[in-house]
Design an enzyme around this catalytic site. Sequence first.
Site, PDB file in Angstrom:
ATOM      1  N   SER A   1     -14.792 -29.173   5.614  1.00  0.00           N
ATOM      2  CA  SER A   1     -15.989 -29.022   6.418  1.00  0.00           C
ATOM      3  C   SER A   1     -16.187 -27.548   6.764  1.00  0.00           C
ATOM      4  O   SER A   1     -15.391 -26.970   7.496  1.00  0.00           O
ATOM      5  CB  SER A   1     -15.837 -29.854   7.690  1.00  0.00           C
ATOM      6  OG  SER A   1     -16.721 -29.387   8.668  1.00  0.00           O
TER       7      SER A   1
ATOM      8  N   ILE B   1     -16.376 -26.883  10.467  1.00  0.00           N
ATOM      9  CA  ILE B   1     -15.124 -26.807  11.235  1.00  0.00           C
ATOM     10  C   ILE B   1     -14.382 -25.516  10.908  1.00  0.00           C
ATOM     11  O   ILE B   1     -13.840 -24.855  11.785  1.00  0.00           O
ATOM     12  CB  ILE B   1     -14.245 -28.053  10.963  1.00  0.00           C
ATOM     13  CG1 ILE B   1     -14.937 -29.292  11.528  1.00  0.00           C
ATOM     14  CG2 ILE B   1     -12.851 -27.899  11.559  1.00  0.00           C
ATOM     15  CD1 ILE B   1     -14.265 -30.607  11.190  1.00  0.00           C
TER      16      ILE B   1
ATOM     17  N   VAL C   1      -6.035 -17.207   9.776  1.00  0.00           N
ATOM     18  CA  VAL C   1      -4.905 -16.267   9.788  1.00  0.00           C
ATOM     19  C   VAL C   1      -3.951 -16.701   8.680  1.00  0.00           C
ATOM     20  O   VAL C   1      -4.201 -17.683   7.989  1.00  0.00           O
ATOM     21  CB  VAL C   1      -4.169 -16.249  11.155  1.00  0.00           C
ATOM     22  CG1 VAL C   1      -4.965 -15.494  12.197  1.00  0.00           C
ATOM     23  CG2 VAL C   1      -3.843 -17.662  11.620  1.00  0.00           C
TER      24      VAL C   1
ATOM     25  N   LYS D   1       3.864  -5.970  -0.336  1.00  0.00           N
ATOM     26  CA  LYS D   1       4.698  -6.053   0.872  1.00  0.00           C
ATOM     27  C   LYS D   1       6.164  -6.028   0.452  1.00  0.00           C
ATOM     28  O   LYS D   1       6.593  -6.847  -0.357  1.00  0.00           O
ATOM     29  CB  LYS D   1       4.380  -7.356   1.619  1.00  0.00           C
ATOM     30  CG  LYS D   1       5.285  -7.590   2.818  1.00  0.00           C
ATOM     31  CD  LYS D   1       4.992  -8.926   3.504  1.00  0.00           C
ATOM     32  CE  LYS D   1       6.014  -9.240   4.582  1.00  0.00           C
ATOM     33  NZ  LYS D   1       5.908 -10.612   5.078  1.00  0.00           N
TER      34      LYS D   1
END
Length: 503
Positions: free
Chosen positions: A44, A47, A52, A83
Amino acid sequence: MNGTMQGQARLRVVIAGGGTAGWMTAAALGGTLGELIDVTLVESDAIGTIGVGESTIPPIILFNRLLGIDEAEFMRATQATFKLGIKFENWKGVGDSYFHSFGITGKDHWSAGFQHFWLQGQSVGDEHSYDDYCLELKAALAGKFAHLPDDRMNYAYQLDSGRYAAFLRQRAEAAGVTRVEGRIASVELDGQSGDIAALRLDGDRRIAGDLFVDCTGFRALLIGGALHVGFDDWTHWLPCDSAIAVQTASVRPPVPYTRAIAHDAGWQWRIPLQHRQGNGIVYCSRYLDKASALERLLGSVEGQVLTEPNVIGYTTGVRRQQWHRNCVAVGLSGGFMEPLESTSIHLIQRAVLRLIRMLPAGRISERDVAEFNDQQMADMEHIREFLILHYKATERRDSAFWRHCASMDIPPSLRHRIELFRETGRVFRRNDELFAENSWVQVMMGQGIMPRAWHPLAARLQPQELGKFLASLRETVDRSVANLPTHQAYIARYCAAGSAAAA
Ligand code: FAD
């Protein structure tokens, strides 16, 4: 139970939710099993997703390779950076810092890890830091990166989670996954078996299936809401329960590592991407209120704030069963511990690959369900212990939060690991645990746990011989780092996202 699947020609898999968990599941199932199963994903837009989850760990490389993803294309699409580890600041004490790198430190002997030799060196007057023996660590702090032959540089990515989901969606849809936009209004159970029969969407739509994957995030609409699988609360070990995230404009070239900066009631993250920086504050609401946390976050970010603060409340812990009846929880619906070691996306990957390995041949086997739950829970408990270590092993006593952490009870297995290391310098990796010996050593020593003894083999080396060995390792690291390009230059050459994508 679960007789619904017997005799079915093609398994109908329904994924509820389209965040990182939903689209990782869809891309992996569609990409690897698309010929055998039908996959539908319901999400949805109204929603939305949690927004994150941008720092990852090295096994994601394997996941992407299994899916045949081209790395440079993926990095361009997700504005990703490399990273090499996490820099922990203020954890042992205010002003201290240490680095948990993805690399190997020094050179192990089969009978004793490198820390034993380093400790022996320290005892005879060598003053070089443990950090000086790790290529990834030194490269990270020098702001350098390159792929090296034989995968000698261990790394992961910092990525834009929204773009990652969109990237995976494209691949999943190309592999035949059907996306349905709509709000799940209710979950229909089979009157006889109690299994999930279908999702009911707004507008009277019904999506029937054989196997359901709950990727609805903290809502856990299927596994919790419909099937009532309980939740084990781990707040007594992992006390943070709130986070606020904002994105800011970059003010300098991205560093190839994530920062985790402790404060007096939790910690803050900084995750540099190509086009912006992700920032957040994690805190325990018993010790810090939301307004103060927000003020602290906004007062410490660098660069223009680009987004409204995203306030997230959670309870640390796990769903008691990750697979129950014909429903598998993947992602936040299955639990959440801490973003501290960037392990959530990894747990999604583990669940999805496990599900692929245990794809039912007709009827769901209770043995598969039990095996899946055991394996997934073992992963979660292992990660939980590693996370607790960061809070427990601290010399900080400057706030009620840290005094609480330092005095809290911890699981006996973690206590054993800590005491074993303190007494002997030894760490053992059991089975296929995620964190290897070097991770434990870096974090334990970084948090102030120093072994009182080490392997007698190391003590047998003559100081001169040991000194030569240590010096040669340092020189190799230094030479390699000197030859590396800067992280920024490497990204520009390899996977720059370009100004259009950055807009
Ligand atoms: P969500 O992103 O919440 O997605 C849920 C989906 O379900 C959405 O598509 C939503 O629209 C849909 N949905 C819900 N209800 C309905 C409904 N009724 N009808 C239709 N659709 C519905 N992980 C890492 O690996 N690294 C990190 O650095 C990291 N940092 C984090 C920081 C914080 C503060 C938090 C809380 C988490 C962090 N995580 C991190 C975890 C990571 O964000 C999640 O594991 C990851 O995003 C997966 O989330 P999800 O897909 O399970 O849930």
